[in-house]
Design a protein around this motif. Structure first.
Motif, PDB file in Angstrom:
ATOM      1  N   ALA A  78      19.396  -1.543   8.368  1.00  0.00           N
ATOM      2  CA  ALA A  78      18.070  -1.631   7.751  1.00  0.00           C
ATOM      3  C   ALA A  78      17.164  -2.565   8.533  1.00  0.00           C
ATOM      4  O   ALA A  78      15.965  -2.290   8.716  1.00  0.00           O
ATOM      5  CB  ALA A  78      18.212  -2.090   6.306  1.00  0.00           C
ATOM      6  N   ALA A  79      17.714  -3.685   8.998  1.00  0.00           N
ATOM      7  CA  ALA A  79      16.921  -4.637   9.774  1.00  0.00           C
ATOM      8  C   ALA A  79      16.423  -4.006  11.065  1.00  0.00           C
ATOM      9  O   ALA A  79      15.269  -4.215  11.475  1.00  0.00           O
ATOM     10  CB  ALA A  79      17.744  -5.880  10.064  1.00  0.00           C
ATOM     11  N   ARG A  80      17.263  -3.229  11.718  1.00  0.00           N
ATOM     12  CA  ARG A  80      16.863  -2.584  12.972  1.00  0.00           C
ATOM     13  C   ARG A  80      15.755  -1.557  12.756  1.00  0.00           C
ATOM     14  O   ARG A  80      14.913  -1.345  13.633  1.00  0.00           O
ATOM     15  CB  ARG A  80      18.087  -1.912  13.607  1.00  0.00           C
ATOM     16  CG  ARG A  80      19.056  -2.907  14.227  1.00  0.00           C
ATOM     17  CD  ARG A  80      20.255  -2.204  14.822  1.00  0.00           C
ATOM     18  NE  ARG A  80      21.144  -3.172  15.488  1.00  0.00           N
ATOM     19  CZ  ARG A  80      22.443  -3.031  15.596  1.00  0.00           C
ATOM     20  NH1 ARG A  80      23.050  -1.953  15.069  1.00  0.00           N
ATOM     21  NH2 ARG A  80      23.170  -3.940  16.217  1.00  0.00           N
ATOM     22  N   ALA A  81      15.741  -0.949  11.593  1.00  0.00           N
ATOM     23  CA  ALA A  81      14.736   0.075  11.310  1.00  0.00           C
ATOM     24  C   ALA A  81      13.423  -0.521  10.815  1.00  0.00           C
ATOM     25  O   ALA A  81      12.446   0.212  10.618  1.00  0.00           O
ATOM     26  CB  ALA A  81      15.283   1.052  10.268  1.00  0.00           C
ATOM     27  N   ALA A  82      13.404  -1.830  10.578  1.00  0.00           N
ATOM     28  CA  ALA A  82      12.236  -2.488   9.983  1.00  0.00           C
ATOM     29  C   ALA A  82      11.432  -3.249  11.014  1.00  0.00           C
ATOM     30  O   ALA A  82      11.923  -3.595  12.097  1.00  0.00           O
ATOM     31  CB  ALA A  82      12.691  -3.433   8.878  1.00  0.00           C
ATOM     32  N   ASN A  83      10.185  -3.513  10.668  1.00  0.00           N
ATOM     33  CA  ASN A  83       9.358  -4.435  11.452  1.00  0.00           C
ATOM     34  C   ASN A  83       9.564  -5.880  11.034  1.00  0.00           C
ATOM     35  O   ASN A  83       9.458  -6.797  11.841  1.00  0.00           O
ATOM     36  CB  ASN A  83       7.879  -4.078  11.299  1.00  0.00           C
ATOM     37  CG  ASN A  83       7.563  -2.660  11.694  1.00  0.00           C
ATOM     38  OD1 ASN A  83       7.172  -1.853  10.860  1.00  0.00           O
ATOM     39  ND2 ASN A  83       7.746  -2.336  12.973  1.00  0.00           N
ATOM     40  N   ILE A  84       9.843  -6.072   9.744  1.00  0.00           N
ATOM     41  CA  ILE A  84       9.990  -7.423   9.172  1.00  0.00           C
ATOM     42  C   ILE A  84      11.175  -7.410   8.223  1.00  0.00           C
ATOM     43  O   ILE A  84      11.380  -6.441   7.473  1.00  0.00           O
ATOM     44  CB  ILE A  84       8.714  -7.841   8.406  1.00  0.00           C
ATOM     45  CG1 ILE A  84       7.505  -7.914   9.350  1.00  0.00           C
ATOM     46  CG2 ILE A  84       8.919  -9.193   7.704  1.00  0.00           C
ATOM     47  CD1 ILE A  84       6.185  -8.061   8.624  1.00  0.00           C
ATOM     48  N   VAL A  85      11.950  -8.480   8.251  1.00  0.00           N
ATOM     49  CA  VAL A  85      13.065  -8.647   7.324  1.00  0.00           C
ATOM     50  C   VAL A  85      12.705  -9.715   6.302  1.00  0.00           C
ATOM     51  O   VAL A  85      12.203 -10.791   6.671  1.00  0.00           O
ATOM     52  CB  VAL A  85      14.360  -9.047   8.061  1.00  0.00           C
ATOM     53  CG1 VAL A  85      15.438  -9.483   7.063  1.00  0.00           C
ATOM     54  CG2 VAL A  85      14.861  -7.896   8.910  1.00  0.00           C
ATOM     55  N   ALA A 125       0.834  -1.208   0.000  1.00  0.00           N
ATOM     56  CA  ALA A 125       0.000   0.000   0.000  1.00  0.00           C
ATOM     57  C   ALA A 125       0.862   1.249   0.000  1.00  0.00           C
ATOM     58  O   ALA A 125       0.513   2.258  -0.634  1.00  0.00           O
ATOM     59  CB  ALA A 125      -0.928  -0.021   1.214  1.00  0.00           C
ATOM     60  N   ASP A 126       1.972   1.215   0.714  1.00  0.00           N
ATOM     61  CA  ASP A 126       2.890   2.351   0.758  1.00  0.00           C
ATOM     62  C   ASP A 126       4.278   1.862   0.383  1.00  0.00           C
ATOM     63  O   ASP A 126       5.011   1.324   1.227  1.00  0.00           O
ATOM     64  CB  ASP A 126       2.910   2.978   2.157  1.00  0.00           C
ATOM     65  CG  ASP A 126       3.804   4.221   2.217  1.00  0.00           C
ATOM     66  OD1 ASP A 126       4.449   4.553   1.199  1.00  0.00           O
ATOM     67  OD2 ASP A 126       3.852   4.852   3.289  1.00  0.00           O
ATOM     68  N   PRO A 127       4.693   2.021  -0.877  1.00  0.00           N
ATOM     69  CA  PRO A 127       6.000   1.525  -1.313  1.00  0.00           C
ATOM     70  C   PRO A 127       7.162   2.121  -0.535  1.00  0.00           C
ATOM     71  O   PRO A 127       8.245   1.534  -0.482  1.00  0.00           O
ATOM     72  CB  PRO A 127       6.060   1.938  -2.788  1.00  0.00           C
ATOM     73  CG  PRO A 127       4.646   2.152  -3.192  1.00  0.00           C
ATOM     74  CD  PRO A 127       3.945   2.654  -1.978  1.00  0.00           C
ATOM     75  N   ASN A 128       6.936   3.279   0.114  1.00  0.00           N
ATOM     76  CA  ASN A 128       8.015   3.917   0.856  1.00  0.00           C
ATOM     77  C   ASN A 128       8.382   3.150   2.119  1.00  0.00           C
ATOM     78  O   ASN A 128       9.420   3.436   2.737  1.00  0.00           O
ATOM     79  CB  ASN A 128       7.623   5.355   1.225  1.00  0.00           C
ATOM     80  CG  ASN A 128       7.497   6.238  -0.004  1.00  0.00           C
ATOM     81  OD1 ASN A 128       8.323   6.167  -0.918  1.00  0.00           O
ATOM     82  ND2 ASN A 128       6.448   7.051  -0.048  1.00  0.00           N
ATOM     83  N   LEU A 129       7.554   2.192   2.504  1.00  0.00           N
ATOM     84  CA  LEU A 129       7.856   1.386   3.685  1.00  0.00           C
ATOM     85  C   LEU A 129       8.818   0.238   3.370  1.00  0.00           C
ATOM     86  O   LEU A 129       9.162  -0.541   4.257  1.00  0.00           O
ATOM     87  CB  LEU A 129       6.565   0.817   4.291  1.00  0.00           C
ATOM     88  CG  LEU A 129       5.616   1.845   4.911  1.00  0.00           C
ATOM     89  CD1 LEU A 129       4.378   1.152   5.470  1.00  0.00           C
ATOM     90  CD2 LEU A 129       6.327   2.652   5.999  1.00  0.00           C
ATOM     91  N   LEU A 130       9.240   0.131   2.112  1.00  0.00           N
ATOM     92  CA  LEU A 130      10.215  -0.884   1.724  1.00  0.00           C
ATOM     93  C   LEU A 130      11.597  -0.264   1.592  1.00  0.00           C
ATOM     94  O   LEU A 130      11.774   0.725   0.884  1.00  0.00           O
ATOM     95  CB  LEU A 130       9.823  -1.549   0.400  1.00  0.00           C
ATOM     96  CG  LEU A 130      10.770  -2.650  -0.092  1.00  0.00           C
ATOM     97  CD1 LEU A 130      10.605  -3.918   0.735  1.00  0.00           C
ATOM     98  CD2 LEU A 130      10.555  -2.954  -1.570  1.00  0.00           C
ATOM     99  N   GLN A 131      12.571  -0.870   2.266  1.00  0.00           N
ATOM    100  CA  GLN A 131      13.962  -0.477   2.099  1.00  0.00           C
ATOM    101  C   GLN A 131      14.743  -1.672   1.583  1.00  0.00           C
ATOM    102  O   GLN A 131      14.589  -2.793   2.093  1.00  0.00           O
ATOM    103  CB  GLN A 131      14.571  -0.016   3.425  1.00  0.00           C
ATOM    104  CG  GLN A 131      16.024   0.438   3.286  1.00  0.00           C
ATOM    105  CD  GLN A 131      16.642   0.882   4.596  1.00  0.00           C
ATOM    106  OE1 GLN A 131      16.013   0.791   5.646  1.00  0.00           O
ATOM    107  NE2 GLN A 131      17.872   1.382   4.546  1.00  0.00           N
ATOM    108  N   THR A 132      15.565  -1.464   0.561  1.00  0.00           N
ATOM    109  CA  THR A 132      16.362  -2.555   0.016  1.00  0.00           C
ATOM    110  C   THR A 132      17.839  -2.312   0.294  1.00  0.00           C
ATOM    111  O   THR A 132      18.330  -1.190   0.152  1.00  0.00           O
ATOM    112  CB  THR A 132      16.160  -2.688  -1.515  1.00  0.00           C
ATOM    113  OG1 THR A 132      16.622  -1.523  -2.163  1.00  0.00           O
ATOM    114  CG2 THR A 132      14.705  -2.935  -1.851  1.00  0.00           C
ATOM    115  N   VAL A 133      18.508  -3.382   0.697  1.00  0.00           N
ATOM    116  CA  VAL A 133      19.947  -3.346   0.953  1.00  0.00           C
ATOM    117  C   VAL A 133      20.551  -4.627   0.399  1.00  0.00           C
ATOM    118  O   VAL A 133      20.072  -5.720   0.700  1.00  0.00           O
ATOM    119  CB  VAL A 133      20.267  -3.226   2.462  1.00  0.00           C
ATOM    120  CG1 VAL A 133      21.778  -3.257   2.682  1.00  0.00           C
ATOM    121  CG2 VAL A 133      19.672  -1.959   3.042  1.00  0.00           C
TER     122      VAL A 133
END
Length: 762
Positions: free
Chosen positions: A492-499, A465-473
């Motif tokens: 990136a993992a620390r900033a995320a809810n799910i990896v 729904a919100d592509p900005n909630l995806l971070q790629t590394v």
């Protein structure tokens, strides 16, 4: 009794694919056989041909008029455009391979038809393995769908696209049964099981060839590699094969026979030797068995320079001897080596090769060209309008996406972590395949249009729904570390809810000449996985691979794991469809995932031993096992989960006995016990309890995809008869022996409802 006269719900095995797909009338075997019988035109041409022209018809060369993209084969005996055109005009070339495009095809065919003495058209061939410009899942991945009608559809679409680019013939399907995951070419086949391999071989042959061989979108299929290439020692490509006659007959030959029954008119000889005799010079295999015993009327082509390689095998004294051995064994077309053109004229003149042998090979090649209508329509499949209209169509893209999603196998889903929510969660997509587009098509996809490829990140963003909630590394390369990569991934993992961890093999790690001794995930990626796992976020592992993998450490211990293989053009969308729940996964493993690489070769349908390891006991001393692991798989053949649950119940046999000429019905009820609609692959296995040759612990005999709504039940009925229970036994013949058989209706090769029945004597 023919062992293939087994049936599934009233559908003969011979018609299994067509029946299951609702494709009545597509069993082209009889029609194809009729099309390769003698013709006056062919005999008249043979009577006029010089020995040089005959040798030319038996020669296939790389199409450098429209050079192939990429390094497809070793650079051996290559000819430039002018050389090829000159030799074509002289009638010294019968087939060109691995060039594509209508413009070049028109140039080549014009040279053959309008400027050669006899005007014999060229066959234009290519390695179209799992798609053309639009790429579908690798064959092993597609096998995970347990869906022959799907395999028919992708092969049909591949043929429609490839023939629009000036091709008549594909060197596919590969039907080798492979039970050593170290072998790179596992990716090109259907896995470790014979029955699944037979069903998919038939589906792909029918798909490539379509209902009418003379249609402009029909593409000749080629069953390869004949034979037992999947049994190479130590899983090392091109290696030797030591095999018993029974194993050859029971495991490695049946998918070829199924392909020929479906109408396949060509076969490719294998690189390997069999018990010391190279397949390309094996008269017992190519003539006595294939032609005399089976009645095959089609064409045998060597693999790339395989005839010349008889010298390196130590089987031929020199190139001349290699040409002699190959033609006498039954190889009709020499691929790329040029040995037939160079040596057949002199071999015939000296009497070392009878002219009748050459004429018979030429006859087969000309009859093949006649069968697909080349004499009447030499420019069929060479149409600029078709090339524009039948390339990467929306329907092809949609099929690639559908096939990709159906091929994914859910291996683990602790706590129902999957499917992921589309909204409200920050997701870190980490790994070398996160936004990579160079490793989505898979091996043997040289013609694929990389610009069409959809990477994981693109698929995820379109699903969220919100592509900005995806971070790629990226975190690491496939086989090498990246400076600062792990640190960036951990942040990136620390900033995320799910990896979501995208790890596995690069596409250059699978396929031809890509055998591995360690089939685990490369160490740099494992270091990345361990570091990310230490952050403690819920983690989904997306495996990318062309074989079964050994899973270890943080990857093995992740709460959710998906086998996503190499899925082709629509990879990102297909994976996102499953990860976010638009598609409920229904794939099942066509290969066993071992605990350790050292278990190879391994297959579910191994024979027991005199000291089998008991499944219900930890006491393992002096039993058939390794020091570190049991004789079993981490994830077995036929295994796969869904976002719902299924239960099997109410196993019934129509009789406790199966008469010699009767049929036995085996039924069970399958129920969707979960909250989502889903597909369950119901599998039927048997075991011969006591036999004159020790038998496998289980053998797949039937399978059926069943779609059920939540709470819905359905009774499935399978049918067995004596032909389903035969094996290659005493007297070197197919036999069935009266006695007790186990039967399972199961969800994988290691579970299920069990009953017994007795096969009665005649």
């Amino acid at each position: 009794m023919d062992r293939r006269v087994a049936s599934l719900e009233g559908i003969s095995r011979r018609g299994l694919v067509a029946g299951a797909a609702g494709l009545a009338g597509l069993a082209v075997a009889g029609k194809a056989a009729a099309q390769v019988r003698g013709s006056q035109r062919v005999e008249a041409l043979i009577a006029q041909m010089t020995i040089d022209e005959k040798a030319g018809q038996l020669s296939c060369y790389a199409d450098m008029i429209r050079p192939p993209v990429g390094d497809m084969n070793p650079a051996v005996n290559l000819r430039n455009t002018q050389q090829l055109l000159a030799e074509t005009r002289a009638g010294k070339i019968g087939t060109l391979m691995n060039g594509v495009g209508v413009e070049g095809a028109l140039l080549a065919q014009t040279a053959a038809v309008e400027h050669s003495r006899l005007g014999i058209p060229l066959l234009l061939a290519a390695d179209v393995i799992h798609g053309f410009k639009t790429v579908y899942p690798i064959p092993l991945a597609e096998a995970a769908s347990f869906d022959p009608p799907l395999a028919y559809r992708t092969a049909r679409a591949a043929a429609q696209e490839a023939t629009a680019h000036g091709l008549h013939w594909t060197f596919a399907p590969m039907v080798d049964v492979a039970r050593d995951e170290r072998w790179g070419r596992v990716a090109e086949g259907s896995g470790e099981d014979v029955f699944l391999g037979e069903a998919l071989a038939q589906a792909r042959v029918r798909g490539f060839q379509g209902p009418d061989l003379k249609a402009a979108d029909s593409m000749l299929a080629c069953a390869k590699h004949f034979a037992a290439y999947g049994a190479v020692a130590a899983g090392m490509d091109y290696n030797t094969v030591e095999i018993s006659e029974a194993t050859l007959r029971e495991v490695h030959l049946p998918p070829f026979q199924a392909a020929f029954e479906a109408g396949c008119l060509t076969a490719m000889s294998a690189f390997n030797d069999i018990n010391g005799v190279p397949a390309t010079a094996n008269k017992r295999l190519l003539t006595d068995l294939l032609r005399t015993e089976w009645g095959f009327k089609g064409v045998v082509i060597s693999d790339y320079t395989a005839d010349q390689e008889l010298v390196a095998h130590g089987y031929a004294a020199d190139d001349r001897d290699a040409a002699r051995l190959a033609i006498l064994a039954g190889v009709d077309i020499s691929m790329q080596s040029g040995l037939y053109s160079r040596y057949l004229p002199e071999l015939v003149k000296s009497g070392a090769v009878p002219m009748a042998v050459v004429d018979q090979a030429v006859r087969r090649v000309l009859m093949l060209k006649e069968a697909i209508g080349l004499f009447e329509q030499p420019f069929r499949s060479i149409d600029p309008k078709a090339q524009a209209a039948r390339t990467a169509t929306p329907a092809m893209r949609a099929l690639s996406r559908e096939a990709g999603a159906r091929s994914i196998v859910l291996l683990k889903n602790d706590g129902n972590l999957l499917p992921l929510p589309r909204a409200g969660k920050r997701i870190a997509l980490i790994g070398p395949f996160a936004d990579d587009r160079d490793n989505i098509l898979g091996p043997w996809a040289f013609f694929g249009d990389k610009s069409l490829g959809v990477d994981l990140a693109t698929g995820f963003r379109q699903a969220m729904a919100d592509p900005n909630l995806l971070q790629t590394v990226k975190g690491s390369d496939v086989e090498a570390s990246i400076p600062g990569g792990i640190e960036a991934a951990v942040a990136a993992a620390r900033a995320a809810n799910i990896v979501v961890l995208a790890v596995g093999e690069g596409q250059n790690m699978s396929g031809e000449a890509q055998s591995r001794t360690d089939i685990g995930i490369p160490r740099p990626q494992m270091m990345l996985a361990e570091a990310v796992a230490a952050v403690g976020r819920p983690t989904v592992v997306l495996l990318r691979h062309g074989r079964a993998l050994v899973l270890d450490g943080a990857v093995k211990n992740a709460p959710a794991i998906l086998a996503t293989w190499f899925l082709g053009t629509e990879t990102g969308h297909a994976v996102a469809d499953v990860v976010f729940g638009a598609v409920n996964p229904s794939g099942r493993l066509p290969v066993s995932f071992p605990y350790e690489s050292g278990q190879q070769p391994y297959a579910y349908n191994h024979r027991t031993t005199g000291r089998p390891a008991p499944a219900d006991s930890e006491i393992q001393e002096y039993k058939a096992r390794w020091r570190t692991v049991k004789n079993e798989a981490l994830y077995p053949f036929g295994y796969g989960l869904a976002y719902t649950t299924f239960a099997l119940s109410n196993l019934k046999l129509s009789s406790p006995t199966l008469g010699w000429n009767d049929k036995l019905q085996v039924s069970a009820r399958v129920t969707n016990t979960g909250r989502r609609e889903g597909v369950h692959v119901v599998q039927l296995y048997t075991r011969d309890r006591v036999a004159s040759r020790t038998r496998p612990v289980r053998e797949l005999k039937r399978f059926l995809r069943v779609s059920l709504k939540p709470g819905e039940s359905r009774d499935v009925v399978f049918e067995l008869e004596r032909g389903s229970l035969t094996f290659f036994g005493e007297g070197d013949r197919w036999i069935a022996e009266p006695g007790v058989f186990d039967v399972w209706v199961a969800s994988s090769s290691v579970d299920g409802l069990n009953a017994q029945f007795t096969l009665l004597g005649a």
